[in-house]
Design a protein around this motif. Structure first.
Motif, PDB file in Angstrom:
ATOM      1  N   GLY A  44       8.541  10.410   4.242  1.00  9.18           N
ATOM      2  CA  GLY A  44       7.581  10.612   3.156  1.00  9.18           C
ATOM      3  C   GLY A  44       6.767  11.878   3.271  1.00  9.18           C
ATOM      4  N   GLY A  45       6.158  12.258   2.141  1.00 10.52           N
ATOM      5  CA  GLY A  45       5.213  13.361   2.113  1.00 10.52           C
ATOM      6  C   GLY A  45       5.811  14.746   2.027  1.00 10.52           C
ATOM      7  N   LYS A  46       7.133  14.880   2.092  1.00  6.89           N
ATOM      8  CA  LYS A  46       7.762  16.200   2.061  1.00  6.89           C
ATOM      9  C   LYS A  46       8.997  16.173   1.172  1.00  6.89           C
ATOM     10  CE  LYS A  46       6.273  17.438   6.756  1.00  6.89           C
ATOM     11  NZ  LYS A  46       6.722  17.796   8.117  1.00  6.89           N
ATOM     12  N   GLY A  47       9.240  17.318   0.537  1.00  2.00           N
ATOM     13  CA  GLY A  47      10.429  17.447  -0.291  1.00  2.00           C
ATOM     14  C   GLY A  47      10.103  17.734  -1.741  1.00  2.00           C
ATOM     15  N   SER A  48      11.130  17.989  -2.511  1.00  2.00           N
ATOM     16  CA  SER A  48      10.980  18.318  -3.926  1.00  2.00           C
ATOM     17  C   SER A  48      11.713  17.291  -4.779  1.00  2.00           C
ATOM     18  CB  SER A  48      11.537  19.719  -4.207  1.00  2.00           C
ATOM     19  OG  SER A  48      11.663  19.948  -5.597  1.00  2.00           O
ATOM     20  N   ILE A  49      11.015  16.714  -5.743  1.00  2.00           N
ATOM     21  CA  ILE A  49      11.641  15.732  -6.625  1.00  2.00           C
ATOM     22  C   ILE A  49      12.745  16.392  -7.450  1.00  2.00           C
ATOM     23  CG2 ILE A  49      11.248  14.058  -8.468  1.00  2.00           C
ATOM     24  CD1 ILE A  49       9.903  13.401  -5.789  1.00  2.00           C
ATOM     25  N   LEU A  50      12.524  17.647  -7.835  1.00  2.24           N
ATOM     26  CA  LEU A  50      13.542  18.352  -8.611  1.00  2.24           C
ATOM     27  C   LEU A  50      14.809  18.558  -7.785  1.00  2.24           C
ATOM     28  CD1 LEU A  50      13.931  19.542 -11.419  1.00  2.24           C
ATOM     29  CD2 LEU A  50      13.172  21.746 -10.529  1.00  2.24           C
ATOM     30  N   GLY A  51      14.648  18.570  -6.463  1.00  2.00           N
ATOM     31  CA  GLY A  51      15.807  18.714  -5.590  1.00  2.00           C
ATOM     32  C   GLY A  51      16.766  17.542  -5.695  1.00  2.00           C
ATOM     33  N   VAL A  52      16.265  16.400  -6.212  1.00  2.00           N
ATOM     34  CA  VAL A  52      17.130  15.224  -6.391  1.00  2.00           C
ATOM     35  C   VAL A  52      18.279  15.560  -7.330  1.00  2.00           C
ATOM     36  CG1 VAL A  52      17.226  12.839  -7.247  1.00  2.00           C
ATOM     37  CG2 VAL A  52      15.251  13.614  -5.914  1.00  2.00           C
TER      38      VAL A  52
ATOM     39  N   VAL B 101      18.232  11.994   0.054  1.00  2.00           N
ATOM     40  CA  VAL B 101      18.283  12.666   1.358  1.00  2.00           C
ATOM     41  C   VAL B 101      18.825  14.088   1.208  1.00  2.00           C
ATOM     42  CG1 VAL B 101      19.376  12.633   3.630  1.00  2.00           C
ATOM     43  CG2 VAL B 101      18.476  10.521   2.653  1.00  2.00           C
ATOM     44  N   LEU B 102      19.848  14.239   0.375  1.00  2.00           N
ATOM     45  CA  LEU B 102      20.396  15.573   0.112  1.00  2.00           C
ATOM     46  C   LEU B 102      19.352  16.496  -0.498  1.00  2.00           C
ATOM     47  CD1 LEU B 102      23.914  14.662  -1.332  1.00  2.00           C
ATOM     48  CD2 LEU B 102      23.506  16.078   0.678  1.00  2.00           C
ATOM     49  N   SER B 103      18.436  15.923  -1.269  1.00  6.60           N
ATOM     50  CA  SER B 103      17.430  16.732  -1.971  1.00  6.60           C
ATOM     51  C   SER B 103      16.394  17.323  -1.022  1.00  6.60           C
ATOM     52  CB  SER B 103      16.707  15.875  -3.016  1.00  6.60           C
ATOM     53  OG  SER B 103      15.811  14.963  -2.396  1.00  6.60           O
ATOM     54  N   GLY B 104      16.302  16.787   0.185  1.00  5.46           N
ATOM     55  CA  GLY B 104      15.308  17.273   1.129  1.00  5.46           C
ATOM     56  C   GLY B 104      14.054  16.426   1.178  1.00  5.46           C
ATOM     57  N   VAL B 105      13.998  15.368   0.366  1.00  2.04           N
ATOM     58  CA  VAL B 105      12.876  14.434   0.432  1.00  2.04           C
ATOM     59  C   VAL B 105      13.056  13.590   1.691  1.00  2.04           C
ATOM     60  CG1 VAL B 105      11.686  12.497  -0.673  1.00  2.04           C
ATOM     61  CG2 VAL B 105      12.613  14.342  -2.065  1.00  2.04           C
ATOM     62  N   LEU B 106      12.130  13.727   2.632  1.00  3.66           N
ATOM     63  CA  LEU B 106      12.266  13.042   3.917  1.00  3.66           C
ATOM     64  C   LEU B 106      12.001  11.555   3.765  1.00  3.66           C
ATOM     65  CD1 LEU B 106      10.506  15.516   6.394  1.00  3.66           C
ATOM     66  CD2 LEU B 106      12.903  15.395   5.726  1.00  3.66           C
ATOM     67  N   LEU B 107      12.772  10.737   4.468  1.00  5.44           N
ATOM     68  CA  LEU B 107      12.591   9.290   4.410  1.00  5.44           C
ATOM     69  C   LEU B 107      11.241   8.877   4.984  1.00  5.44           C
ATOM     70  CD1 LEU B 107      16.164   8.048   5.452  1.00  5.44           C
ATOM     71  CD2 LEU B 107      15.175   8.158   3.160  1.00  5.44           C
TER      72      LEU B 107
ATOM     73  N   GLY C  57      16.117  22.715   4.329  1.00  4.04           N
ATOM     74  CA  GLY C  57      15.523  21.454   3.912  1.00  4.04           C
ATOM     75  C   GLY C  57      15.155  21.437   2.439  1.00  4.04           C
ATOM     76  N   LYS C  58      14.669  22.560   1.926  1.00  9.57           N
ATOM     77  CA  LYS C  58      14.232  22.635   0.531  1.00  9.57           C
ATOM     78  C   LYS C  58      15.380  22.856  -0.436  1.00  9.57           C
ATOM     79  CE  LYS C  58       9.531  24.392   1.343  1.00  9.57           C
ATOM     80  NZ  LYS C  58       8.603  25.529   1.118  1.00  9.57           N
ATOM     81  N   TYR C  59      16.313  23.729  -0.058  1.00  6.18           N
ATOM     82  CA  TYR C  59      17.348  24.150  -1.011  1.00  6.18           C
ATOM     83  C   TYR C  59      18.765  23.802  -0.552  1.00  6.18           C
ATOM     84  CZ  TYR C  59      13.300  26.926  -2.376  1.00  6.18           C
ATOM     85  OH  TYR C  59      12.039  27.315  -2.741  1.00  6.18           O
TER      86      TYR C  59
ATOM     87  N   LEU D  76       8.746  14.335 -13.529  1.00  8.79           N
ATOM     88  CA  LEU D  76       8.265  13.791 -12.264  1.00  8.79           C
ATOM     89  C   LEU D  76       7.965  14.899 -11.258  1.00  8.79           C
ATOM     90  CD1 LEU D  76      10.539  10.639 -11.747  1.00  8.79           C
ATOM     91  CD2 LEU D  76       8.158  10.729 -12.497  1.00  8.79           C
ATOM     92  N   HIS D  77       8.780  15.955 -11.276  1.00 10.14           N
ATOM     93  CA  HIS D  77       8.535  17.090 -10.382  1.00 10.14           C
ATOM     94  C   HIS D  77       7.185  17.739 -10.690  1.00 10.14           C
ATOM     95  CE1 HIS D  77       9.232  20.698  -8.011  1.00 10.14           C
ATOM     96  NE2 HIS D  77       8.886  21.409  -9.067  1.00 10.14           N
TER      97      HIS D  77
END
Length: 330
Positions: free
Chosen positions: A271-279, A263-269, A19-21, A187-188
């Motif tokens: 909300g509240g989880k994921g990494s902005i840098l993952g975008v 979605v690919l970045s792991g930011v859940l639709l 999910g993160k990477y 933003l991250h």
């Protein structure tokens, strides 16, 4: 029993890791595939072309990811903001380049404020509202300007405007790529290390609890939509600069690709989880995938099919990971 529990925890940990990477894992896989597809894949020119091809998308996705992170699903008004900003930037060039850019960004901020206020204050469905805004904005553009492109007045010096999308630092790195990467990093840091980021996470993961803790939820939601629309407006300025014109259709398709990258970045639709840098990983995945398919001679329509299939697959994987996380902490 202990062995089963250990295996279960290992599966959950793997789900968390993916999910993160996951986006960067896909990037590495695509880099390997690209090396086999063409010996020119790793050329400096091709790598820079890949980055430049996704820079506008990355800027849009960076802002939109905040809306998603705050638990507001997706901002579908991006295409209309891109189009409106393009028209505003072209129409105000007579007042100077700086005024043109500021005017375009200001219009984007105004649309974002409207979206954020209505959604945050009245709890309007995000998808329905932002989609309605897109139809209204693009409809008004077509009523006023028709379906044709508009171009800068030839009486003005537009060389500075045209240079926005063509300037390269040290003659190598496009300024759009620099802005994309810088924006995602900033933003991250804000989301992961500031009080504002903590509020975003709280609103995204438990909005009701956020209200009880005294967080001004409406203000937080408004801020995410403003940032999202300003990023969309900046994308619109870049596109107008590149094409030397404005058209109602210039933002078409960017919303879906931005959602895919998020979605690919792991930011859940949710909300509240994921990494902005993952975008960044999500955006690079789309760029690499399109580049490889182009090298293979696949037409653009089939490329869209592939990207759509990837989106469906990733949504399934992230949903599965989220379910495992819920089971872990239930």
């Amino acid at each position: 029993m202990a062995g089963w529990q250990t295996m279960s925890e290992n599966r959950i940990n793997r789900s968390e890791f993916v999910g993160k990477y996951g986006a960067y894992i896909i990037v590495v896989i695509l880099l390997v595939v690209g090396a086999f597809v063409s010996d020119k894949f790793f050329s400096a020119m091709n790598i820079m072309n890949i980055l430049e091809s996704v820079a506008f998308l990355g800027i849009l996705a960076a802002g939109m990811s905040l809306v998603t992170y705050a638990g507001q699903s997706v901002d579908l008004s991006g295409p209309s903001v891109i189009a409106v900003a393009g028209f505003v930037s072209i129409m105000t060039l007579g007042a100077g380049l700086v005024v043109s850019i500021i005017a375009a960004l200001a219009v984007g901020a105004a649309i974002g404020l409207l979206n954020g206020f209505v959604i945050g204050k009245f709890r309007t469905n995000t998808v329905v509202w932002t989609l309605a805004v897109t139809f209204v904005a693009t409809g008004l553009i077509r009523v006023i300007f028709g379906s044709t492109n508009i171009y800068p007045n030839t009486q003005y010096d537009v060389s500075g405007f045209e240079a926005i999308s063509r300037t390269k630092l040290f003659g190598i790195v496009p300024v759009s790529v620099v802005i994309m990467v810088s924006l995602l990093i900033v933003l991250h840091i804000i989301v992961s290390r500031s009080k504002y980021g903590a509020k975003l996470k709280m609103v995204g993961s438990a909005e009701s609890a956020a209200r009880f803790t005294g967080i001004n939820v409406t203000r937080v939601i408004c801020s995410t939509f403003i940032i999202s629309s300003v990023c969309a407006a900046l994308t619109g300025v870049f596109i107008a600069s590149l094409s030397k014109s404005a058209a109602y259709s210039y933002g078409t398709g960017y919303d879906f690709k931005a959602i895919t990258a998020i979605v690919l970045s792991g930011v859940l639709l949710d909300g509240g989880k994921g990494s902005i840098l993952g975008v960044l990983g999500g955006v690079l995945t789309i760029g690499l995938l399109n580049n490889i398919l182009t090298l293979l001679g696949v037409n653009s329509f089939l490329q869209d099919v592939v990207v759509g299939a990837v989106f469906i697959l990733v949504v399934w994987i992230t949903s599965f990971s989220a379910k495992k996380m819920e089971e872990k902490y239930a």
